[in-house]
Write a protein that holds these residues in place. Structure first.
Motif, PDB file in Angstrom:
ATOM      1  N   PHE A   1     -34.533  22.845  84.290  1.00  0.00           N
ATOM      2  CA  PHE A   1     -35.907  23.031  83.813  1.00  0.00           C
ATOM      3  C   PHE A   1     -36.821  23.545  84.917  1.00  0.00           C
ATOM      4  O   PHE A   1     -36.492  23.513  86.104  1.00  0.00           O
ATOM      5  CB  PHE A   1     -36.424  21.712  83.231  1.00  0.00           C
ATOM      6  N   ASN A   2     -37.989  23.992  84.489  1.00  0.00           N
ATOM      7  CA  ASN A   2     -38.911  24.658  85.412  1.00  0.00           C
ATOM      8  C   ASN A   2     -39.557  23.724  86.427  1.00  0.00           C
ATOM      9  O   ASN A   2     -40.216  24.179  87.367  1.00  0.00           O
ATOM     10  CB  ASN A   2     -40.001  25.421  84.636  1.00  0.00           C
ATOM     11  N   ASN A   3     -39.390  22.402  86.282  1.00  0.00           N
ATOM     12  CA  ASN A   3     -39.921  21.466  87.264  1.00  0.00           C
ATOM     13  C   ASN A   3     -38.862  20.999  88.259  1.00  0.00           C
ATOM     14  O   ASN A   3     -39.064  20.041  88.999  1.00  0.00           O
ATOM     15  CB  ASN A   3     -40.544  20.256  86.567  1.00  0.00           C
TER      16      ASN A   3
ATOM     17  N   MET B   1     -37.252  24.696  71.457  1.00  0.00           N
ATOM     18  CA  MET B   1     -37.795  23.998  72.622  1.00  0.00           C
ATOM     19  C   MET B   1     -39.181  23.411  72.362  1.00  0.00           C
ATOM     20  O   MET B   1     -39.676  22.613  73.173  1.00  0.00           O
ATOM     21  CB  MET B   1     -37.825  24.936  73.832  1.00  0.00           C
ATOM     22  N   ASP B   2     -39.821  23.772  71.258  1.00  0.00           N
ATOM     23  CA  ASP B   2     -41.077  23.103  70.905  1.00  0.00           C
ATOM     24  C   ASP B   2     -40.858  21.628  70.599  1.00  0.00           C
ATOM     25  O   ASP B   2     -41.806  20.833  70.616  1.00  0.00           O
ATOM     26  CB  ASP B   2     -41.713  23.784  69.685  1.00  0.00           C
ATOM     27  N   THR B   3     -39.613  21.245  70.311  1.00  0.00           N
ATOM     28  CA  THR B   3     -39.316  19.847  69.992  1.00  0.00           C
ATOM     29  C   THR B   3     -38.696  19.098  71.164  1.00  0.00           C
ATOM     30  O   THR B   3     -38.359  17.922  71.036  1.00  0.00           O
ATOM     31  CB  THR B   3     -38.350  19.777  68.791  1.00  0.00           C
ATOM     32  N   ILE B   4     -38.522  19.776  72.318  1.00  0.00           N
ATOM     33  CA  ILE B   4     -37.872  19.168  73.480  1.00  0.00           C
ATOM     34  C   ILE B   4     -38.871  19.035  74.619  1.00  0.00           C
ATOM     35  O   ILE B   4     -39.537  19.997  74.993  1.00  0.00           O
ATOM     36  CB  ILE B   4     -36.681  20.022  73.951  1.00  0.00           C
ATOM     37  N   SER B   5     -38.981  17.856  75.177  1.00  0.00           N
ATOM     38  CA  SER B   5     -39.868  17.628  76.320  1.00  0.00           C
ATOM     39  C   SER B   5     -39.146  17.936  77.625  1.00  0.00           C
ATOM     40  O   SER B   5     -37.927  17.799  77.727  1.00  0.00           O
ATOM     41  CB  SER B   5     -40.347  16.172  76.340  1.00  0.00           C
TER      42      SER B   5
ATOM     43  N   PRO C   1     -37.799  17.031  81.089  1.00  0.00           N
ATOM     44  CA  PRO C   1     -37.445  15.733  81.679  1.00  0.00           C
ATOM     45  C   PRO C   1     -38.224  15.479  82.957  1.00  0.00           C
ATOM     46  O   PRO C   1     -38.625  16.406  83.670  1.00  0.00           O
ATOM     47  CB  PRO C   1     -35.951  15.874  81.956  1.00  0.00           C
ATOM     48  N   THR C   2     -38.427  14.222  83.260  1.00  0.00           N
ATOM     49  CA  THR C   2     -39.184  13.844  84.452  1.00  0.00           C
ATOM     50  C   THR C   2     -38.301  13.345  85.581  1.00  0.00           C
ATOM     51  O   THR C   2     -38.790  13.046  86.661  1.00  0.00           O
ATOM     52  CB  THR C   2     -40.196  12.744  84.112  1.00  0.00           C
TER      53      THR C   2
ATOM     54  N   LYS D   1     -39.570  26.980  79.810  1.00  0.00           N
ATOM     55  CA  LYS D   1     -39.202  25.572  80.047  1.00  0.00           C
ATOM     56  C   LYS D   1     -37.838  25.467  80.723  1.00  0.00           C
ATOM     57  O   LYS D   1     -37.682  24.829  81.761  1.00  0.00           O
ATOM     58  CB  LYS D   1     -39.182  24.789  78.732  1.00  0.00           C
ATOM     59  N   VAL D   2     -36.817  26.064  80.082  1.00  0.00           N
ATOM     60  CA  VAL D   2     -35.481  26.085  80.670  1.00  0.00           C
ATOM     61  C   VAL D   2     -35.335  27.372  81.462  1.00  0.00           C
ATOM     62  O   VAL D   2     -35.638  28.457  80.961  1.00  0.00           O
ATOM     63  CB  VAL D   2     -34.389  26.006  79.578  1.00  0.00           C
TER      64      VAL D   2
END
Length: 404
Positions: free
Chosen positions: A342-344, A373-377, A379-380, A254-255
């Motif tokens: 983040f990966n996006n 990170m299971d509790t972190i979304s 970001p968009t 994710k990060v």
């Protein structure tokens, strides 16, 4: 993990009578609290008017972070920073941040203040000296002297951050840094930008050094035929090292990194060299950070964002003179913020409340935060303003959950 140690040792002055003055030779290092003055015996009559003092053979001790961070966690239990430091320190860290611990200065500045027959009198004039190595030769007239010693700042590249104010008053030297271009978002009521971190700085100050004709306070050394006077003068760090680490659990890609910088708020902007007491102007200190993947934390594979910063410490405190964190009088909050990528392609600024940790480590130490990170979304949209998480001090409980 390699820890750079700083050599520490004795201050030694050798004084030889010369008419109305004394010629002095100072050899010094940093830890042992012995500062000796030697002068020739008045009986038999002095014969050394034309002699030059010889260099002192110095004995070095070693101080590493384990010794300097000598906190007592509870009765009989000492602070073991290595047990909680998982980020490590490799050659790339050394290149970016420097050595993890304190390093030995080689150039020093000396300020001498003669107060005549009045000890602890205000300073009306000052003598400036600069030396390379550990030897200084000068003259001491009979009377009382104050002496301040601090290292000359050495930088490999760029501009020096430390600024020394010796003009406002002769009674003390204040040292501070200036603002960077990075914004300071948290707990900074007076300043809109974060400040550069200071370089490593050490100082020692002794007042009312009595150089008297009767040699009162001196002890005779028959082997060298000299009189010796011992003073307590310890060269101590004025800037404190903090090691920061954000341990990322269950990241799964994710990060993917950090932007290379972090901030710690609520720290002092300046300090007084003579007393080692930090000022009352609280700022945010900017420092470098680095991202590491596949780190081992007690058998668990984690990612870690880590860094090292130097600071003048907690406002209105003299960290080296405090014996326990219970003596710390601190009203500021201390927030550590870090921008994660983040990966996006989006990024977000995370803010961590490390107040309790900073107060317990009042002269430096490890600051740790853990994220699940299971509790972190993810970001968009880019930017920290829409995706801030304020995290309390890390304690050994189940991973935090963050309401977003």
């Amino acid at each position: 993990m390699k820890t750079k140690m700083i050599n520490m040792g004795n201050w030694t002055l050798h004084l030889v009578s010369k008419a109305q003055a004394l010629v002095a030779l100072i050899g010094f290092t940093l830890q042992v609290s012995v500062f000796s003055l030697t002068a020739c015996s008045p009986e038999p009559p002095l014969h050394l008017y034309e002699s030059q003092p010889n260099e002192t053979q110095l004995v070095f001790a070693e101080l590493e972070l384990d010794t300097y961070w000598d906190y007592e966690i509870e009765f009989g239990v000492r602070y073991d920073w290595r047990a909680e430091w998982y980020y490590g320190w490799d050659d790339e860290d050394v290149r970016i941040f420097g050595e993890i611990g304190y390093t030995l200065p080689n150039e020093f500045n000396i300020r001498r203040y003669f107060t005549a027959d009045v000890p602890y009198a205000p300073h009306t004039r000052v003598q400036h000296h600069s030396i390379v190595g550990t030897v200084f030769q000068g003259e001491f007239t009979y009377g009382f002297w104050d002496m301040l010693v601090f290292n000359d700042v050495q930088i490999k590249e760029g501009a020096q951050s430390l600024i020394f104010d010796e003009q406002t008053t002769l009674d003390s030297i204040t040292v501070y840094t200036n603002q960077s271009m990075r914004p300071a978002r948290y707990s900074t009521p007076r300043h809109q930008h974060s400040y550069y971190q200071p370089e490593e700085l050490y100082a020692a100050y002794e007042q009312a050094i009595d150089i008297n004709r009767n040699l009162d306070g001196f002890v005779y050394d028959p082997e060298r035929n000299v009189w010796v006077k011992k003073l307590s003068m310890i060269l101590r760090p004025i800037t404190y090292i903090y090691l920061t680490q954000v341990i990322i659990h269950h990241n799964n890609g994710k990060v993917v990194g950090v932007d290379g910088s972090g901030n710690l708020s609520g720290m002092a902007r300046w300090s007084v060299l003579n007393s080692g007491r930090a000022g009352d102007d609280d700022i945010t200190v900017n420092f470098n950070t680095r991202w590491k993947t596949n780190c081992d934390r007690e058998g668990e594979n984690v990612d870690i964002a880590g860094g090292r910063l130097l600071t003048f410490g907690i406002c209105e405190q003299a960290g080296n003179k405090i014996r326990s964190y219970k003596e710390v009088r601190d009203t500021r909050r201390h927030y550590f913020d870090l921008n994660m990528q983040f990966n996006n392609g989006m990024d977000s600024t995370f803010v961590f409340d490390v107040t309790d940790q900073v107060r317990k480590r009042y002269k430096g130490g490890v600051l740790t935060v853990e994220l699940d990170m299971d509790t972190i979304s993810v970001p968009t949209r880019s930017g920290g303003s829409a995706f801030n998480a304020v995290v309390q001090d890390y304690v050994e409980v189940e991973p935090y959950e963050f309401p977003m």
